[in-house]
Design a protein around this motif. Structure first.
Motif, short mmCIF file in Angstrom:
data_model
loop_
_atom_site.label_atom_id
_atom_site.label_comp_id
_atom_site.label_asym_id
_atom_site.label_seq_id
_atom_site.Cartn_x
_atom_site.Cartn_y
_atom_site.Cartn_z
N ARG A 112 -8.62 31.25 -47.94
CA ARG A 112 -9.01 29.87 -47.68
C ARG A 112 -9.51 29.16 -48.94
O ARG A 112 -9.61 27.93 -48.96
CB ARG A 112 -10.11 29.83 -46.61
N LEU A 113 -9.78 29.94 -49.98
CA LEU A 113 -10.25 29.36 -51.23
C LEU A 113 -9.10 28.87 -52.10
O LEU A 113 -9.21 28.85 -53.32
CB LEU A 113 -11.07 30.39 -52.02
N MET A 114 -8.03 28.48 -51.47
CA MET A 114 -6.88 27.94 -52.19
C MET A 114 -7.29 26.71 -53.00
O MET A 114 -8.16 25.94 -52.59
CB MET A 114 -5.78 27.55 -51.21
N LYS A 115 -6.66 26.55 -54.15
CA LYS A 115 -6.95 25.40 -54.99
C LYS A 115 -5.98 24.27 -54.66
O LYS A 115 -4.77 24.47 -54.63
CB LYS A 115 -6.82 25.77 -56.47
N LEU A 116 -6.52 23.08 -54.40
CA LEU A 116 -5.69 21.92 -54.09
C LEU A 116 -5.11 21.40 -55.39
O LEU A 116 -5.79 20.72 -56.16
CB LEU A 116 -6.54 20.85 -53.40
#
Length: 383
Positions: free
Chosen positions: A201-205
């Protein structure tokens, strides 16, 4: 463990189509989600590194949150983090500090706790994930040779260290190049960077399509409800040559009397939004006894209600205003009123309705003694 935090939000977000830190994600600014997650975990203070000319945007995105400090970021990540550390110069050298990308807004508490726990035995720590996809080199637009993924890790943020150690590591880094993140600078300084489990969920936008993926993640994990608020306002007629209605000035042979600009339409709509939020009424936020609001434009009241909704992670879905009066004629100005409300609430025009009616000569509006307005606001909010 007590700790401070630095949130890096000074980039332009060009690959994402613009300044992504101010964009809404699930009804809440991206930056706010990152800062709120750190504050909820106990970070005090949170230093937010922003573009030098973006203080107004930061104030709006973080309205209502306490415990944050804004500083002007630098030309690259390392310079921004140095600016953040300078704002923590009064902190002990051994105080824990977490450095986080604002563009990673879905920050789980478990990752923060794991990083702080790791500092008990390591100089620093970073969340990591294994590399799942096959890796190939680019061969001039074709798929090239295989690169082994054995031993490779995807490194996320926040990254944890001690204030003094991180400051020294960045000060020792050569100016000719910029470290990709804090862990690289810390390792070069001879410090141990421990691994903690990262989170998908800590994906980088980074790209426009990342926002759609993050919205889908939120929708699957964050329960939301629809709330509807109702507002009503009345003002009597008095001397004057114009009237403000729904943010538009209309020439008229009289004016509405009130402490502010007496814009009954915007007052009713403000109360409708506050009602959906269960945040009292317009008088609680802008008391008529306060001289600051004498003659004030009601745009500010509506914008305040809008920002309260955003601070709660809410999204205004629809606004409907009905003006009740014999005069002036509303229809010639209705489109301008819709445009103005849509602009203030940052809504598409099709989500704003303005109507008018009379009471067929009955009551105080029928006798042309005053004007009334009713409004309904529909909001999408976290449960």
């Amino acid at each position: 463990m007590t700790f401070s935090a630095i949130v890096v939000a000074a980039g332009t977000g060009s690959r994402a189509g613009g300044a992504k830190q101010w964009r809404l994600l699930g009804g809440m600014p991206v930056l706010r989600r990152s800062v709120a997650a750190l504050r909820d975990a106990g970070a005090d203070p949170v230093v937010v590194c922003i573009p030098a000319d973006a203080r107004q945007e930061a104030d709006r995105a973080l309205a209502g949150l306490a415990g944050w400090i804004a500083v002007a970021g630098g030309a690259d990540r390392a310079r921004s983090v140095r600016a953040g550390l300078a704002a923590l110069s009064d902190q002990p050298a051994d105080r824990a500090v977490l450095v986080h990308d604002a563009a990673r807004p879905l920050l789980p508490r478990a990752v923060i706790d794991a990083l702080l726990d790791a500092l008990a035995t390591a100089d620093a720590a970073a969340p990591v994930l294994p590399v799942a996809d096959s890796l190939r080199r680019d061969d001039q637009g074709r798929v090239g040779e295989t690169v082994t993924r054995d031993g490779l890790l995807r490194v996320q943020t926040p990254q944890a260290a001690r204030v003094g150690a991180l400051t020294a590591a960045l000060d020792a880094w050569p100016d000719a190049v910029s470290p990709t993140d804090e862990s690289e600078a810390l390792r070069r300084a001879g410090l141990t960077v421990a691994q903690v489990p990262g989170d998908a969920r800590l994906m980088k936008l980074t790209h426009p399509e990342d926002f759609a993926m993050a919205e889908a993640l939120l929708a699957s994990t964050e329960r939301r409800i629809t709330r509807v608020g109702h507002g009503y306002d009345v003002h009597r007629w008095g001397p004057g040559g114009a009237v403000w209605l729904c943010g538009v000035e209309i020439p008229h042979d009289r004016s509405l009397i009130g402490h502010s600009d007496a814009d009954a339409g915007l007052h009713a709509l403000t109360d409708a939004i506050l009602g959906a939020l269960a945040e009292g009424d317009i008088g609680d936020h802008f008391p008529p006894s306060d001289p600051r609001w004498k003659g004030a434009a009601s745009d500010a009241f509506l914008a305040h209600a809008r920002d309260l909704a955003a601070a709660r992670g809410g999204r205004i879905v629809h606004a409907d205003v009905t003006l009740i009066c014999e005069r002036p004629k509303v229809k010639p100005h209705r489109q301008a009123m819709r445009d103005r409300i849509a602009t203030i609430l940052e809504l598409p025009l099709h989500a704003v309705s303005v109507k008018a009616t009379t009471t067929e000569g009955l009551g105080f509006t029928g006798r042309d003694e005053g004007l009334a307005a009713m409004a309904t606001a529909t909001l999408d909010l976290p449960e």
